[in-house]
Design a protein around this motif. Structure first.
Motif, PDB file in Angstrom:
ATOM      1  N   THR A   1      -6.821   4.094  12.078  1.00 41.29           N
ATOM      2  CA  THR A   1      -6.257   3.513  12.512  1.00 41.29           C
ATOM      3  C   THR A   1      -6.235   2.277  11.802  1.00 41.29           C
ATOM      4  O   THR A   1      -5.736   1.377  11.802  1.00 41.29           O
ATOM      5  CB  THR A   1      -6.105   3.633  13.831  1.00 41.29           C
ATOM      6  OG1 THR A   1      -5.229   4.779  14.332  1.00 41.29           O
ATOM      7  CG2 THR A   1      -5.250   2.606  14.622  1.00 41.29           C
ATOM      8  N   GLU A   2      -7.953   2.221  12.213  1.00 34.53           N
ATOM      9  CA  GLU A   2      -8.983   0.750  12.265  1.00 34.53           C
ATOM     10  C   GLU A   2      -8.264   0.491  10.610  1.00 34.53           C
ATOM     11  O   GLU A   2      -8.690  -0.874  10.204  1.00 34.53           O
ATOM     12  CB  GLU A   2     -10.406   0.775  12.649  1.00 34.53           C
ATOM     13  CG  GLU A   2     -10.978  -0.076  12.167  1.00 34.53           C
ATOM     14  CD  GLU A   2     -12.307   0.290  12.129  1.00 34.53           C
ATOM     15  OE1 GLU A   2     -13.227  -1.478  12.341  1.00 34.53           O
ATOM     16  OE2 GLU A   2     -13.015   0.929  12.714  1.00 34.53           O
TER      17      GLU A   2
ATOM     18  N   ARG B   1      -3.559  -4.784   7.917  1.00 31.59           N
ATOM     19  CA  ARG B   1      -2.202  -5.421   8.222  1.00 31.59           C
ATOM     20  C   ARG B   1      -2.625  -7.374   8.335  1.00 31.59           C
ATOM     21  O   ARG B   1      -2.295  -8.134   8.276  1.00 31.59           O
ATOM     22  CB  ARG B   1      -1.405  -4.837   9.277  1.00 31.59           C
ATOM     23  CG  ARG B   1       0.141  -5.435   9.587  1.00 31.59           C
ATOM     24  CD  ARG B   1       0.707  -4.844  10.832  1.00 31.59           C
ATOM     25  NE  ARG B   1       0.757  -2.915  10.317  1.00 31.59           N
ATOM     26  CZ  ARG B   1       0.065  -2.217  10.915  1.00 31.59           C
ATOM     27  NH1 ARG B   1      -0.758  -2.689  11.600  1.00 31.59           N
ATOM     28  NH2 ARG B   1       0.104  -0.843  10.759  1.00 31.59           N
ATOM     29  N   ALA B   2      -3.878  -7.078   9.167  1.00 31.57           N
ATOM     30  CA  ALA B   2      -4.462  -8.436   9.821  1.00 31.57           C
ATOM     31  C   ALA B   2      -4.979  -9.469   8.432  1.00 31.57           C
ATOM     32  O   ALA B   2      -4.779 -10.338   8.846  1.00 31.57           O
ATOM     33  CB  ALA B   2      -5.394  -8.068  10.962  1.00 31.57           C
ATOM     34  N   LEU B   3      -5.759  -8.799   7.761  1.00 27.57           N
ATOM     35  CA  LEU B   3      -6.684  -9.199   7.215  1.00 27.57           C
ATOM     36  C   LEU B   3      -5.494  -9.747   5.882  1.00 27.57           C
ATOM     37  O   LEU B   3      -5.593 -10.865   5.308  1.00 27.57           O
ATOM     38  CB  LEU B   3      -7.656  -8.666   6.608  1.00 27.57           C
ATOM     39  CG  LEU B   3      -8.319  -8.739   7.364  1.00 27.57           C
ATOM     40  CD1 LEU B   3      -9.769  -8.270   6.918  1.00 27.57           C
ATOM     41  CD2 LEU B   3      -8.936 -10.222   7.187  1.00 27.57           C
ATOM     42  N   TYR B   4      -4.496  -8.937   5.298  1.00 26.66           N
ATOM     43  CA  TYR B   4      -3.457  -9.193   4.000  1.00 26.66           C
ATOM     44  C   TYR B   4      -2.150  -8.669   3.814  1.00 26.66           C
ATOM     45  O   TYR B   4      -1.105  -8.777   3.028  1.00 26.66           O
ATOM     46  CB  TYR B   4      -4.084  -8.216   3.126  1.00 26.66           C
ATOM     47  CG  TYR B   4      -5.750  -7.791   2.705  1.00 26.66           C
ATOM     48  CD1 TYR B   4      -5.970  -9.322   1.581  1.00 26.66           C
ATOM     49  CD2 TYR B   4      -6.658  -7.210   3.613  1.00 26.66           C
ATOM     50  CE1 TYR B   4      -7.203  -9.080   1.476  1.00 26.66           C
ATOM     51  CE2 TYR B   4      -8.399  -6.752   3.523  1.00 26.66           C
ATOM     52  CZ  TYR B   4      -8.337  -8.126   2.043  1.00 26.66           C
ATOM     53  OH  TYR B   4      -9.794  -7.682   1.376  1.00 26.66           O
ATOM     54  N   GLN B   5      -2.156  -9.002   5.659  1.00 26.96           N
ATOM     55  CA  GLN B   5      -0.226  -8.955   5.785  1.00 26.96           C
ATOM     56  C   GLN B   5       0.427  -7.802   4.681  1.00 26.96           C
ATOM     57  O   GLN B   5       1.150  -7.543   4.103  1.00 26.96           O
ATOM     58  CB  GLN B   5       0.537 -10.054   5.366  1.00 26.96           C
ATOM     59  CG  GLN B   5       0.060 -11.738   6.474  1.00 26.96           C
ATOM     60  CD  GLN B   5      -1.411 -12.154   6.008  1.00 26.96           C
ATOM     61  OE1 GLN B   5      -1.542 -11.939   4.944  1.00 26.96           O
ATOM     62  NE2 GLN B   5      -2.427 -12.040   6.595  1.00 26.96           N
TER      63      GLN B   5
ATOM     64  N   MET C   1       1.186  -1.423   0.136  1.00 28.81           N
ATOM     65  CA  MET C   1      -0.113   0.228   0.217  1.00 28.81           C
ATOM     66  C   MET C   1       0.825   1.406  -0.035  1.00 28.81           C
ATOM     67  O   MET C   1       1.412   1.401   0.896  1.00 28.81           O
ATOM     68  CB  MET C   1      -1.271   0.147   0.744  1.00 28.81           C
ATOM     69  CG  MET C   1      -1.551   1.099   0.965  1.00 28.81           C
ATOM     70  SD  MET C   1      -3.147   0.753   2.083  1.00 28.81           S
ATOM     71  CE  MET C   1      -2.484   0.685   3.891  1.00 28.81           C
ATOM     72  N   PHE C   2       1.249   2.256  -1.225  1.00 30.85           N
ATOM     73  CA  PHE C   2       1.948   3.143  -1.419  1.00 30.85           C
ATOM     74  C   PHE C   2       0.503   4.815  -0.837  1.00 30.85           C
ATOM     75  O   PHE C   2      -0.297   4.452  -1.732  1.00 30.85           O
ATOM     76  CB  PHE C   2       2.613   3.227  -2.490  1.00 30.85           C
ATOM     77  CG  PHE C   2       3.483   1.861  -2.690  1.00 30.85           C
ATOM     78  CD1 PHE C   2       4.784   2.274  -2.431  1.00 30.85           C
ATOM     79  CD2 PHE C   2       2.950   0.771  -2.987  1.00 30.85           C
ATOM     80  CE1 PHE C   2       5.811   1.320  -2.568  1.00 30.85           C
ATOM     81  CE2 PHE C   2       4.085  -0.283  -3.739  1.00 30.85           C
ATOM     82  CZ  PHE C   2       4.976  -0.036  -2.593  1.00 30.85           C
ATOM     83  N   LEU C   3       0.926   5.022   0.146  1.00 27.41           N
ATOM     84  CA  LEU C   3       0.251   6.487   0.191  1.00 27.41           C
ATOM     85  C   LEU C   3       0.666   7.769   0.107  1.00 27.41           C
ATOM     86  O   LEU C   3       2.021   8.303   0.023  1.00 27.41           O
ATOM     87  CB  LEU C   3      -0.577   6.438   2.060  1.00 27.41           C
ATOM     88  CG  LEU C   3      -1.094   4.856   2.108  1.00 27.41           C
ATOM     89  CD1 LEU C   3      -0.700   4.863   4.206  1.00 27.41           C
ATOM     90  CD2 LEU C   3      -2.346   4.625   1.779  1.00 27.41           C
TER      91      LEU C   3
END
Length: 223
Positions: free
Chosen positions: A11-12, A18-22, A1-3
């Motif tokens: 934050t959510e 991070r949790a679902l897709y590392q 992910m490039f922001l």
């Protein structure tokens, strides 16, 4: 992910990505599109051992996020080709055109095989070490378009169910590289996924604001 470096992400959203897709997150300056393209393409090239290069072809100054998903597969043939017997040979693009290519060769190979009389083609399955395998389809002369038009899931299931071990005296296979890129926007729109590409898109769970939309959906595959 490039922001975009000034974009404030909830934050959510970051935690779920991070949790679902590392997911990994990096900042980029999309006001400098050339540098941003290089940043993204270089990252993907490193992660795929150079197999996917120049993933991003264009960016505009309204871009604020680029999501990248890549798959890199490196397989070893269960019955490897001997590089010492590779030779130059004609590979026919159609009935009139041909090119000289390096041709891999293997002798006395026992492998799953099927002769499809209905579609006028031969099917050979070559296995990798592990559980993966590849199917190679050789149409009879003048039958390429017929075979291409029949490449549907049910055809692949038929071939898979029909494959039987067979001794092949000599198998020649050209060394090859395949790559393509395409847009899924039209396909997804036909499936009813339209609003995300329009000003009616609701992506407020990302930033809290309702001012984002998807402008491109452009996968690239390479083998």
């Amino acid at each position: 992910m490039f922001l975009e470096k000034h974009l404030q992400i909830l934050t959510e959203f970051k935690e779920k990505a991070r949790a679902l897709y590392q997911d990994e997150a990096f900042t980029a300056d999309f006001q400098q599109p050339h540098e941003a393209k290089s940043l993204i393409s270089d990252y993907v090239s490193r992660q795929t051992q150079g197999k996917i290069q120049q993933l991003i072809s264009d960016l505009d100054n309204e871009t604020c996020m680029v999501l990248v998903n890549y798959i890199y597969f490196k397989g070893k043939w269960k019955m490897p080709f001997n590089p010492r017997v590779t030779f130059k040979s004609e590979f026919y693009l159609d009935e009139k055109r041909s090119v000289k290519v390096p041709m891999m060769s293997i002798e006395d190979l026992t492998t799953p095989y099927f002769q499809d009389e209905e579609l006028s083609c031969s099917v050979v399955q070559l296995k990798y070490t592990g559980n993966a395998s590849a199917l190679f389809i050789l149409p009879d002369q003048g039958r390429m378009q017929q075979v291409e038009a029949s490449l549907q899931p049910e055809t692949l299931r038929k071939w898979k169910d029909s494959l039987r071990p067979r001794m092949i005296d000599m198998l020649h296979l050209p060394k090859l590289s395949v790559s393509t890129d395409y847009s899924l926007k039209d396909v997804l729109s036909e499936l009813g996924i339209r609003e995300v590409f329009s000003t009616q898109a609701d992506l407020s769970a990302i930033t809290g604001a309702n001012d984002l939309k998807v402008s491109q959906d452009k996968p690239q595959s390479c083998a």
